[in-house]
Design a protein around this motif. Structure first.
Motif, mmCIF file in Angstrom:
data_model
loop_
_atom_site.group_PDB
_atom_site.id
_atom_site.type_symbol
_atom_site.label_atom_id
_atom_site.label_comp_id
_atom_site.label_asym_id
_atom_site.label_seq_id
_atom_site.Cartn_x
_atom_site.Cartn_y
_atom_site.Cartn_z
ATOM 1 N N ALA A 143 0.820 -1.209 0.000
ATOM 2 C CA ALA A 143 0.000 0.000 0.000
ATOM 3 C C ALA A 143 0.853 1.257 0.000
ATOM 4 N N ASN A 144 1.928 1.260 0.771
ATOM 5 C CA ASN A 144 2.802 2.430 0.803
ATOM 6 C C ASN A 144 3.488 2.660 -0.537
ATOM 7 N N TRP A 145 3.896 1.595 -1.209
ATOM 8 C CA TRP A 145 4.544 1.766 -2.514
ATOM 9 C C TRP A 145 3.541 2.241 -3.567
ATOM 10 N N VAL A 146 2.304 1.733 -3.492
ATOM 11 C CA VAL A 146 1.285 2.188 -4.448
ATOM 12 C C VAL A 146 0.934 3.653 -4.200
ATOM 13 N N GLY A 194 4.034 9.168 -6.369
ATOM 14 C CA GLY A 194 5.014 10.228 -6.578
ATOM 15 C C GLY A 194 5.502 10.295 -8.012
ATOM 16 N N LEU A 195 5.695 9.128 -8.637
ATOM 17 C CA LEU A 195 6.121 9.110 -10.038
ATOM 18 C C LEU A 195 5.054 9.719 -10.943
ATOM 19 N N LEU A 196 3.796 9.383 -10.696
ATOM 20 C CA LEU A 196 2.714 9.949 -11.505
ATOM 21 C C LEU A 196 2.622 11.454 -11.335
ATOM 22 N N ALA A 197 2.765 11.907 -10.085
ATOM 23 C CA ALA A 197 2.656 13.337 -9.815
ATOM 24 C C ALA A 197 3.825 14.124 -10.390
ATOM 25 N N SER A 198 4.980 13.471 -10.522
ATOM 26 C CA SER A 198 6.188 14.184 -10.967
ATOM 27 C C SER A 198 6.078 14.704 -12.390
ATOM 28 N N ASP A 199 5.326 14.010 -13.239
ATOM 29 C CA ASP A 199 5.195 14.495 -14.619
ATOM 30 C C ASP A 199 3.739 14.655 -15.048
ATOM 31 N N GLY A 200 2.844 14.735 -14.062
ATOM 32 C CA GLY A 200 1.450 15.052 -14.353
ATOM 33 C C GLY A 200 0.661 13.968 -15.056
ATOM 34 N N ARG A 201 1.105 12.728 -14.943
ATOM 35 C CA ARG A 201 0.367 11.638 -15.581
ATOM 36 C C ARG A 201 -0.742 11.136 -14.676
ATOM 37 N N GLU A 202 -1.722 10.463 -15.262
ATOM 38 C CA GLU A 202 -2.869 9.939 -14.531
ATOM 39 C C GLU A 202 -2.715 8.435 -14.329
ATOM 40 N N TRP A 203 -3.523 7.883 -13.424
ATOM 41 C CA TRP A 203 -3.443 6.459 -13.111
ATOM 42 C C TRP A 203 -3.625 5.562 -14.338
ATOM 43 N N ARG A 233 16.677 1.216 -1.983
ATOM 44 C CA ARG A 233 17.190 2.141 -2.993
ATOM 45 C C ARG A 233 17.200 1.496 -4.370
ATOM 46 N N VAL A 234 17.646 0.252 -4.443
ATOM 47 C CA VAL A 234 17.641 -0.475 -5.717
ATOM 48 C C VAL A 234 16.211 -0.673 -6.209
ATOM 49 N N GLY A 235 15.324 -1.000 -5.276
ATOM 50 C CA GLY A 235 13.921 -1.184 -5.644
ATOM 51 C C GLY A 235 13.334 0.060 -6.290
ATOM 52 N N LYS A 236 13.642 1.234 -5.743
ATOM 53 C CA LYS A 236 13.129 2.487 -6.304
ATOM 54 C C LYS A 236 13.733 2.777 -7.673
ATOM 55 N N GLN A 237 14.992 2.409 -7.848
ATOM 56 C CA GLN A 237 15.618 2.598 -9.154
ATOM 57 C C GLN A 237 14.949 1.728 -10.214
ATOM 58 N N ILE A 238 14.664 0.484 -9.857
ATOM 59 C CA ILE A 238 14.006 -0.421 -10.807
ATOM 60 C C ILE A 238 12.590 0.065 -11.108
ATOM 61 N N LEU A 239 11.884 0.536 -10.075
ATOM 62 C CA LEU A 239 10.526 1.060 -10.284
ATOM 63 C C LEU A 239 10.553 2.236 -11.257
ATOM 64 N N GLN A 272 12.716 2.755 -13.635
ATOM 65 C CA GLN A 272 12.979 2.222 -14.973
ATOM 66 C C GLN A 272 11.697 1.653 -15.591
ATOM 67 N N LEU A 273 10.960 0.872 -14.797
ATOM 68 C CA LEU A 273 9.712 0.289 -15.292
ATOM 69 C C LEU A 273 8.714 1.377 -15.678
ATOM 70 N N TYR A 274 8.685 2.423 -14.891
ATOM 71 C CA TYR A 274 7.738 3.528 -15.129
ATOM 72 C C TYR A 274 8.054 4.243 -16.446
ATOM 73 N N GLU A 275 9.340 4.387 -16.750
ATOM 74 C CA GLU A 275 9.741 5.181 -17.916
ATOM 75 C C GLU A 275 9.756 4.377 -19.209
#
Length: 607
Positions: free
Chosen positions: A467-470, A476-485, A510-516, A518-521
C-alpha cells in the motif's frame, strides 16, 4: 370523468429485466419549437489555449510548497475553522440544510425510451415527450428506479411501498413542459441518515461531547427524504442575447437528496456533499461526480443568535432564522465558500439592525459574496399537483430485500477492511479508497495476493508495504510528470516481483526504487523482467559484516564532527538519517541495508 391510471407495480422480476432493444429516437422535423436548439456547428466553441511560461522545476516546487503553507495557514485562521478568531461566531449560530441533485446511472430517461447521454451531439437523444411535443405522454421507465433504491438503502432510508409523481410548475426556457415532474407529496424514500467522522473533514466543533462520556468522533446528519425527478435542458448563452438549448439532458433521471437542517459549519456542509457523492459512487447509483457535472448542490443557509428561538419554521424544525437558498453549486469548495460568504453576509445584516429576506441567491467561483437572483418561491408559487398521466409506483418487499442483500460494499466497510488487511493509517486507507474510483485499491489488493503467494511467511508485512509503494512511490512518479493512473504501465506482477525481492532482502529499498523508475519510464512491450534486471545489473544484496558497518559509520562520523555535535549536543536526532544516507551512497551498490545502517549509527552516536 377523470380516469385514474393503473398503479405501476414494480416486482423483483420486472425491475431486474432490462430492455436491450434499440430505443426510438425522435427529431425535430417540421415543428416550430419555442426555443432555439443547438446545432452541431453552434455547439462547438473555439477556446484559445494560453501557453504556460517555462518555469524551472526547483523554483516551481518551492513556489507550490509556499502556496500550500499559505493555504494551510489561511484555513487554520479562517472564521469557520476557529471561532475564537471571529467573536461574532460566538454570538451567532449557523444552520445549513442541503439538497443534492444527482444524475442516476441509467441507460434510458425517466419518462421516455430515449437514451441518456453525456458526450453525444446536442439534441441527438430526444424523444417526443422530452421536447413536449403536442400529445406526447410520459411513460415511467421502471429500470430507472433500481439505482435510486440502491442510493436510498446506502443512506439508511425507509423505502416507501407506494410513491407517486407530482407536477412542479414554473416557466423557464430549460423546461419545455412548463412544469417539472418530481415526487413532492409521496417520495419513494424517507428518514435516512449519514454518519460523518473527523476523517471525512467535518468541523470538530460540530461534534457534541456530553459530560462524563467518551470523546465522540462522529456526527449523524438526518436525511428527510429522497425523491425522483426529471432533469432540465442544458442552456448555453451565445452573446449578446441568444440562448441555445440542448434537450439531451431533459428527463434524465435524478434523485434529490434532502438533508435535515442539522449542519452548523461550512466545512461540515462540504463534507456532507462529499460523503453523499462517495456513497452514490460506491453503489453505482451515480457514476459522474461534481467534477463532471453529475452532481449539484443547493444549500439553505440561516443564522440566529445562540440561545434564541428564531423567527422561522424550516423543514419541520422550529426556532431557526429566515433562510436563503444558494443554487447550483458544482464543487465541494464552492459549497464551503458559498456557505461561509452567506453566513457572514447574514450576520452583517442582522448586526446592522436589518432583516434577512427569504430569497434565492447565486454564487460565482472566486467571489466573496453571494448575489441575489430572485425572491424565494414557496409551495403556493409552484402549484404542486399530482400528475394525472402517471400512476403511483408500488415497490415489492422482495425487490427491496434483494437489493439490500446484493448492495455493493459501502465505503466505511471497505476502509475498515483496508485498515485490517493492509495495516494502514485511517488517512492512507481513505486516500487509497478514494483515488481513481477505487482502481488503486484493486491494484493494491491484487499485488498483495501475488506477493503472498511468493512469500507466505511474510504475510504480516506485505499489506502495508504494498500500500505504501502504491500510494507514495508510484503516486510520486505519476505526480512528478502530471500523468494519470490510467497511464501507468507497471503491472501488478512486476510490482509484486519487485517487492518480493525487497521483503526477502534480495535487494535494498534504494535499488527497488531505481528499478521502479525504470519500469515507469519504459514501454510495456519488450521490457526486461524484474529478476532479469537484478541479475544483469548485479544488484542483489551482498551484505557486509558488522565490523565493516561499524568501520564505515565511524569514518563518516570522524569526517563530520559538526553533524555529530548537532545530534549529540543539540538533540537534532532527525539528522541521524543523514549518516544513514551517506553510508548507503559510499558503500558499493547492494551491500548496505538502510535499517542495519541506522541501527549501527544510533549505537555509535548514543553509546
Amino acid at each position: 370523468m377523470l380516469l385514474q391510471p393503473r398503479p405501476v407495480a414494480l416486482s423483483l422480476r420486472q425491475a431486474c429485466l432490462y430492455n436491450a432493444c434499440r430505443p426510438r429516437l425522435s427529431r425535430f422535423v417540421g415543428a416550430q419549437p419555442r426555443y432555439q436548439c443547438f446545432s452541431k456547428s453552434a455547439y462547438r466553441l473555439d477556446v484559445a489555449k494560453a501557453a504556460d511560461a517555462a518555469v524551472p522545476l526547483r523554483k516551481q516546487l518551492k513556489e507550490e510548497a509556499k502556496q500550500r503553507k499559505k493555504s494551510a495557514k489561511a484555513a487554520a485562521n479562517s472564521a469557520h475553522g476557529n471561532k475564537r478568531l471571529n467573536p461574532l461566531l460566538e454570538k451567532w449560530e449557523l444552520t445549513v440544510g442541503i439538497e443534492v441533485h444527482a444524475e442516476l446511472n441509467t441507460a434510458h430517461k425517466l419518462f421516455s425510451t430515449a437514451r441518456t447521454s453525456v458526450n453525444a451531439e446536442p439534441n441527438e437523444h430526444v424523444a417526443r415527450f422530452d421536447a413536449a411535443l403536442p400529445g406526447a405522454q410520459p411513460a415511467f421507465q421502471k429500470a430507472t428506479l433500481i439505482p435510486a433504491l440502491r442510493a436510498a438503502l446506502a443512506m439508511n432510508c425507509d423505502i416507501q411501498p407506494r410513491s407517486s409523481f407530482d407536477r412542479k410548475h414554473y416557466f423557464y426556457q430549460d423546461q419545455p413542459n412548463g412544469y417539472q415532474i418530481t415526487q413532492y407529496y409521496e417520495p419513494f424514500a424517507r428518514n435516512g441518515s449519514l454518519i460523518l467522522t473527523l476523517e471525512d473533514g467535518i468541523d470538530p466543533n460540530d461534534i457534541a461531547e456530553p459530560k462524563g462520556s467518551a470523546q465522540n468522533t462522529s456526527l449523524t446528519i438526518g436525511i428527510k427524504q429522497i425523491q425522483m425527478e426529471q432533469d432540465t435542458a442544458k442552456t448555453a448563452l451565445q452573446p449578446p442575447s441568444t440562448y441555445l438549448l440542448d434537450f439531451n439532458r431533459v428527463s434524465h433521471p435524478l434523485i434529490e437528496i434532502i438533508t435535515l437542517p442539522q449542519i452548523h459549519s461550512p466545512a461540515t456542509a462540504a463534507a456532507t456533499v462529499r460523503k453523499i457523492q462517495s456513497l452514490l459512487k460506491s453503489v453505482d447509483s451515480c457514476v459522474a461526480g461534481m467534477e463532471m457535472g453529475g452532481l449539484r448542490a443547493d444549500v439553505n443557509v440561516s443564522v440566529r443568535q445562540r440561545g434564541s428561538t428564531g423567527d422561522n419554521e424550516y423543514s419541520g424544525v422550529t426556532g431557526l432564522g429566515t433562510r436563503t437558498e444558494i443554487k447550483n453549486l458544482s464543487s465541494f469548495k464552492a459549497v464551503e465558500d458559498a456557505v461561509t460568504a452567506e453566513r457572514d453576509r447574514q450576520i452583517k445584516v442582522l448586526e446592522a439592525g436589518g432583516v434577512i429576506e427569504g430569497e434565492t441567491r447565486g454564487w460565482t467561483i472566486g467571489s466573496t459574496e453571494t448575489t441575489r437572483l430572485r425572491s424565494k418561491e414557496g409551495e403556493v408559487d409552484y402549484r404542486y399537483m399530482p400528475d394525472p398521466d402517471l400512476p403511483p409506483v408500488l415497490i415489492s418487499i422482495d425487490l427491496i430485500n434483494h437489493l439490500r442483500e446484493t448492495l455493493p460494499e459501502l465505503p466505511e466497510s471497505t476502509i475498515s477492511r483496508t485498515l485490517d488487511d493492509f495495516g494502514l493509517s485511517t488517512k492512507d486507507a481513505k486516500t487509497l479508497f478514494s483515488l481513481d474510483d477505487g482502481e488503486r485499491l484493486e491494484y493494491c489488493a491484487e499485488t498483495i495476493d501475488l506477493v503472498q503467494q511468493q512469500l507466505p511467511a511474510q504475510d504480516a508485512k506485505i499489506g502495508k508495504l504494498v500500500a505504501n509503494w502504491v500510494l507514495h512511490e508510484i503516486g510520486g512518479l505519476l505526480a512528478s510528470d502530471g500523468r494519470e493512473w490510467p497511464d501507468l504501465t507497471i503491472t501488478t506482477e512486476e510490482l509484486a516481483s519487485l517487492l518480493a525481492n525487497l521483503l526477502s532482502k534480495q535487494i535494498t529499498a534504494r535499488v527497488g526504487k531505481q528499478i521502479l523508475q525504470q519500469l515507469y519510464e519504459e514501454d510495456a512491450g519488450d521490457r526486461m523482467s524484474v529478476d532479469a534486471r537484478i541479475d544483469e545489473g548485479n544488484l542483489r544484496l551482498r551484505p557486509i559484516s558488522r565490523d565493516e558497518y561499524v568501520e564505515l559509520a565511524q569514518s563518516i562520523m570522524d569526517e563530520n564532527p559538526e553533524m555529530v555535535s548537532a545530534v549529540r549536543d543539540k538533540g537534532q536526532k532527525g539528522k541521524t538519517m543523514w549518516f544513514v544516507g551517506q553510508m548507503v551512497r559510499r558503500a558499493e551498490e547492494g551491500t548496505v541495508e538502510a535499517e542495519k545502517a541506522k541501527e549501527i549509527i544510533e549505537e555509535l552516536l548514543f553509546p
